[in-house]
Design a protein around this motif. Sequence first.
Motif, PDB file in Angstrom:
ATOM      1  N   PHE A 205      48.840 -11.046   1.525  1.00 16.31           N
ATOM      2  CA  PHE A 205      49.921 -10.108   1.282  1.00 16.31           C
ATOM      3  C   PHE A 205      49.340  -9.259   0.117  1.00 16.31           C
ATOM      4  N   SER A 206      48.538 -10.021  -1.043  1.00 16.12           N
ATOM      5  CA  SER A 206      48.099  -9.246  -2.028  1.00 16.12           C
ATOM      6  C   SER A 206      46.920  -8.181  -1.605  1.00 16.12           C
ATOM      7  N   VAL A 207      46.202  -8.401  -0.483  1.00 17.68           N
ATOM      8  CA  VAL A 207      45.072  -7.571  -0.092  1.00 17.68           C
ATOM      9  C   VAL A 207      45.813  -6.357   0.606  1.00 17.68           C
ATOM     10  N   LEU A 208      46.929  -6.705   1.358  1.00 15.85           N
ATOM     11  CA  LEU A 208      47.446  -5.709   2.165  1.00 15.85           C
ATOM     12  C   LEU A 208      48.339  -4.657   1.181  1.00 15.85           C
ATOM     13  N   SER A 209      48.751  -5.313   0.017  1.00 11.88           N
ATOM     14  CA  SER A 209      49.619  -4.643  -1.024  1.00 11.88           C
ATOM     15  C   SER A 209      48.852  -3.414  -1.527  1.00 11.88           C
ATOM     16  N   LEU A 210      47.660  -3.939  -2.006  1.00 11.68           N
ATOM     17  CA  LEU A 210      46.489  -2.983  -2.698  1.00 11.68           C
ATOM     18  C   LEU A 210      46.027  -1.858  -1.502  1.00 11.68           C
ATOM     19  N   THR A 211      45.800  -2.398  -0.199  1.00 10.22           N
ATOM     20  CA  THR A 211      45.626  -1.559   0.651  1.00 10.22           C
ATOM     21  C   THR A 211      46.587  -0.344   0.924  1.00 10.22           C
ATOM     22  N   VAL A 212      47.760  -0.664   1.031  1.00 15.43           N
ATOM     23  CA  VAL A 212      48.840   0.173   1.331  1.00 15.43           C
ATOM     24  C   VAL A 212      49.088   1.140   0.232  1.00 15.43           C
ATOM     25  N   GLY A 213      48.977   0.583  -1.128  1.00 12.56           N
ATOM     26  CA  GLY A 213      49.039   1.420  -2.339  1.00 12.56           C
ATOM     27  C   GLY A 213      48.032   2.339  -2.499  1.00 12.56           C
ATOM     28  N   TYR A 214      46.802   2.128  -2.039  1.00 13.27           N
ATOM     29  CA  TYR A 214      45.949   3.164  -2.039  1.00 13.27           C
ATOM     30  C   TYR A 214      45.642   4.252  -0.947  1.00 13.27           C
ATOM     31  N   TRP A 215      45.968   3.763   0.366  1.00 14.82           N
ATOM     32  CA  TRP A 215      45.585   4.450   1.582  1.00 14.82           C
ATOM     33  C   TRP A 215      46.696   5.177   2.081  1.00 14.82           C
ATOM     34  N   VAL A 216      47.952   4.815   1.668  1.00 17.69           N
ATOM     35  CA  VAL A 216      49.001   5.656   1.998  1.00 17.69           C
ATOM     36  C   VAL A 216      49.066   7.012   1.322  1.00 17.69           C
ATOM     37  N   PRO A 217      48.870   6.688  -0.037  1.00 15.99           N
ATOM     38  CA  PRO A 217      48.834   8.295  -0.800  1.00 15.99           C
ATOM     39  C   PRO A 217      47.627   8.901  -0.469  1.00 15.99           C
ATOM     40  N   ARG A 218      46.538   8.376  -0.323  1.00 16.13           N
ATOM     41  CA  ARG A 218      45.323   9.233   0.274  1.00 16.13           C
ATOM     42  C   ARG A 218      45.485   9.937   1.399  1.00 16.13           C
ATOM     43  N   LEU A 219      46.098   9.089   2.305  1.00 17.39           N
ATOM     44  CA  LEU A 219      46.436   9.928   3.583  1.00 17.39           C
ATOM     45  C   LEU A 219      47.447  10.973   3.623  1.00 17.39           C
ATOM     46  N   ALA A 220      48.287  10.874   2.621  1.00 13.80           N
ATOM     47  CA  ALA A 220      49.209  12.039   2.362  1.00 13.80           C
ATOM     48  C   ALA A 220      48.555  13.161   1.318  1.00 13.80           C
ATOM     49  N   LYS A 221      47.399  13.037   1.226  1.00 12.73           N
ATOM     50  CA  LYS A 221      46.561  14.022   0.487  1.00 12.73           C
ATOM     51  C   LYS A 221      47.011  14.025  -1.151  1.00 12.73           C
ATOM     52  N   ILE A 222      47.520  12.878  -1.720  1.00 12.59           N
ATOM     53  CA  ILE A 222      47.432  12.563  -2.937  1.00 12.59           C
ATOM     54  C   ILE A 222      46.135  12.474  -3.639  1.00 12.59           C
ATOM     55  N   GLY A 274      39.858  -3.012  -7.614  1.00  9.30           N
ATOM     56  CA  GLY A 274      39.317  -1.877  -8.578  1.00  9.30           C
ATOM     57  C   GLY A 274      37.626  -1.382  -8.628  1.00  9.30           C
ATOM     58  N   PHE A 275      37.184  -2.646  -8.634  1.00  8.14           N
ATOM     59  CA  PHE A 275      35.738  -2.322  -8.425  1.00  8.14           C
ATOM     60  C   PHE A 275      35.098  -1.579  -7.245  1.00  8.14           C
ATOM     61  N   LEU A 276      35.775  -1.875  -5.944  1.00  9.37           N
ATOM     62  CA  LEU A 276      35.643  -1.382  -4.862  1.00  9.37           C
ATOM     63  C   LEU A 276      35.966   0.306  -4.927  1.00  9.37           C
ATOM     64  N   LEU A 277      37.002   0.382  -5.469  1.00 13.15           N
ATOM     65  CA  LEU A 277      37.626   1.813  -5.731  1.00 13.15           C
ATOM     66  C   LEU A 277      36.365   2.687  -6.726  1.00 13.15           C
ATOM     67  N   ARG A 278      36.005   1.945  -7.723  1.00  8.55           N
ATOM     68  CA  ARG A 278      35.310   2.580  -8.548  1.00  8.55           C
ATOM     69  C   ARG A 278      33.965   2.843  -7.929  1.00  8.55           C
ATOM     70  N   SER A 279      33.299   1.996  -6.867  1.00 15.97           N
ATOM     71  CA  SER A 279      32.140   2.290  -6.608  1.00 15.97           C
ATOM     72  C   SER A 279      31.987   3.238  -5.439  1.00 15.97           C
ATOM     73  N   ARG A 280      33.330   3.742  -4.957  1.00 14.04           N
ATOM     74  CA  ARG A 280      33.378   5.103  -4.348  1.00 14.04           C
ATOM     75  C   ARG A 280      33.276   6.294  -4.887  1.00 14.04           C
ATOM     76  N   THR A 281      33.288   6.091  -6.219  1.00 12.94           N
ATOM     77  CA  THR A 281      33.610   7.456  -7.063  1.00 12.94           C
ATOM     78  C   THR A 281      32.219   8.160  -6.798  1.00 12.94           C
ATOM     79  N   ALA A 282      31.141   7.621  -6.709  1.00 15.57           N
ATOM     80  CA  ALA A 282      29.847   7.912  -6.637  1.00 15.57           C
ATOM     81  C   ALA A 282      29.564   8.568  -5.301  1.00 15.57           C
ATOM     82  N   GLN A 283      30.413   8.215  -4.237  1.00 15.83           N
ATOM     83  CA  GLN A 283      30.140   8.621  -2.986  1.00 15.83           C
ATOM     84  C   GLN A 283      30.738   9.864  -2.796  1.00 15.83           C
ATOM     85  N   PRO A 284      29.995  10.790  -1.838  1.00 17.06           N
ATOM     86  CA  PRO A 284      30.579  12.103  -1.666  1.00 17.06           C
ATOM     87  C   PRO A 284      31.904  11.863  -0.834  1.00 17.06           C
ATOM     88  N   VAL A 285      32.866  12.751  -1.297  1.00 16.16           N
ATOM     89  CA  VAL A 285      34.333  12.587  -0.581  1.00 16.16           C
ATOM     90  C   VAL A 285      34.376  13.641   0.446  1.00 16.16           C
TER      91      VAL A 285
END
Length: 290
Positions: A205-222, A274-285
């Motif tokens: 549940f914790s993992v899914l909460s974090l996943t939903v919290g990030y990816w749903v806004p990103r898919l909505a172009k937030i 948080g560390f996974l998301l921060r590591s993505r910062t260096a990657q091209p979007v």
Amino acid sequence: MALAEVFLPIALAIIMFGLGLSLTVADFRRVVAYPKATLIALLCQILLLPAVCFGLVLLFGLPPALAVGMMLLAASPGGTTANLYSHLFGGDVALNVTLTAINSVLAVVTLPLVTNLSLSYFAADSGTLGLQFDKTLQVVAIVLVPVAIGMAVRAALPAFAERMSTPVKIASAVILAVVIAGVLLQELDNLGGYIRSAGLVTLVFSVLSLTVGYWVPRLAKIERSQAIASCMEIGIHNATLSIAVALTLLNNNQMAVPAATYGVLMFFTAAAAGFLLRSRTAQPVSGPAA
């Protein structure tokens, strides 16, 4: 349990008072600045997460008390720790504060509603009446009143509010640790079974909460920083509130087990996210979902 009945409401009141010390009326008005991000995060928190949690409870076949405890956890608003994690990992902290403020108010309605529906579905034969009107008023008292007092102190004495921020956090953490230790000691004989029953489901549940919290806004172009803020706000629940409702209003130790388990696990899962998301910062979007 006398320890929980006396000290847990005190711990929760201190935590909510500390939250109030960090809020101003402008935090509620700020929703106008982030209408889309706020709306999507709130919909995830209020509608999507309880639905996800309900599916997990059925999938794992939890016993009624643990099932209600999981739903109670899902209905709890974000915790103040979300603001810290968001700051550490590049989130929009202003959005976090806004979401925490609004969620704390909405929880007065959503938490009793989800709890009562869960009790009706999972524990209809247990004789538990749920959160009736008087207990719902108690939810208002333990959630909103300390927040309102903290906000009033912040408005009148801003320098004092700043000085009190750390002592309030330390006091609430110490009292909460004592209460949780007492609950776990009382349930020591059943603890192994509870962990086997609730440990994996709370982790998922914790993992899914974090996943939903990030990816749903990103898919909505937030934008990314707001998605990180949403990730932390939705992924870090106020486990203390869940424990307080279970122990003091529902008078059921077992219903507090998922929140107590989650309260430990979430620090690690949120940090990993948080560390996974921060590591993505260096990657091209490329595209909104990157």
